[in-house]
Motif scaffolding. Structure first.
Motif, PDB file in Angstrom:
ATOM      1  N   UNK A  32     -11.343  27.174  19.426  1.00 39.44           N
ATOM      2  CA  UNK A  32     -10.521  26.497  18.180  1.00 39.44           C
ATOM      3  C   UNK A  32     -11.488  26.026  17.267  1.00 39.44           C
ATOM      4  N   UNK A  33     -12.689  26.586  17.209  1.00 38.12           N
ATOM      5  CA  UNK A  33     -13.895  26.019  16.477  1.00 38.12           C
ATOM      6  C   UNK A  33     -14.880  27.040  16.079  1.00 38.12           C
ATOM      7  N   UNK A  34     -15.677  27.018  14.806  1.00 42.79           N
ATOM      8  CA  UNK A  34     -16.537  27.862  14.715  1.00 42.79           C
ATOM      9  C   UNK A  34     -17.931  27.494  15.300  1.00 42.79           C
ATOM     10  N   UNK A  35     -18.000  26.074  15.526  1.00 40.91           N
ATOM     11  CA  UNK A  35     -19.129  25.729  16.188  1.00 40.91           C
ATOM     12  C   UNK A  35     -19.110  26.025  17.604  1.00 40.91           C
ATOM     13  N   UNK A  36     -17.957  25.785  18.278  1.00 41.43           N
ATOM     14  CA  UNK A  36     -18.082  26.156  19.461  1.00 41.43           C
ATOM     15  C   UNK A  36     -18.088  27.420  19.770  1.00 41.43           C
ATOM     16  N   UNK A  37     -17.495  28.506  18.871  1.00 44.07           N
ATOM     17  CA  UNK A  37     -17.919  29.838  19.227  1.00 44.07           C
ATOM     18  C   UNK A  37     -19.281  30.184  18.987  1.00 44.07           C
ATOM     19  N   UNK A  38     -19.835  29.468  17.758  1.00 36.31           N
ATOM     20  CA  UNK A  38     -21.382  29.963  17.697  1.00 36.31           C
ATOM     21  C   UNK A  38     -22.345  29.347  19.122  1.00 36.31           C
ATOM     22  N   UNK A  39     -21.950  28.221  19.729  1.00 32.25           N
ATOM     23  CA  UNK A  39     -22.590  27.824  20.859  1.00 32.25           C
ATOM     24  C   UNK A  39     -22.093  28.667  22.065  1.00 32.25           C
TER      25      UNK A  39
END
Length: 108
Positions: A32-39
């Protein structure tokens, strides 16, 4: 021995979809987030955002809808077009892998 390959699709010599890029989209949908996916993919947020922007501009469609901060912290979700590309690329990659495995068995 087992065959391994990397698969990507290009438009006019520019990558639009790849195994990694589809994993990025899938991770955005799941977290549900770009930062979560990046991590999850162990890359910087800026790298993830750049790849999304490249895909969107090369394909000519919006793939990720974002909401900025606020009380609930914002977030990101996949558009219907992104879900369609993820499904099609996943199917395509699976079929290519089957062909590669068959060729490997036949030749080796």
């Amino acid at each position: 021995m087992q065959p391994k390959f990397n698969l990507w699709l290009e438009i006019e010599g520019e990558v639009v979809l790849s195994i990694w890029r589809v994993e990025l989209l899938r991770a955005i949908g799941e977290t549900g987030s770009i930062s979560g996916a990046a991590a999850r993919l162990h890359v910087h947020y800026r790298t993830a955002w750049q790849k999304i922007h490249e895909m969107e501009s090369r394909l000519g469609v919006k793939l990720v809808e974002t909401q900025t901060g606020g009380r609930r912290g914002g977030g990101a979700s996949l558009t219907p077009a992104a879900l369609d590309y993820v499904a099609k690329f996943t199917r395509y990659a699976a079929e290519v892998e089957q062909v590669a495995n068959k060729l490997h068995q036949d030749i080796f």
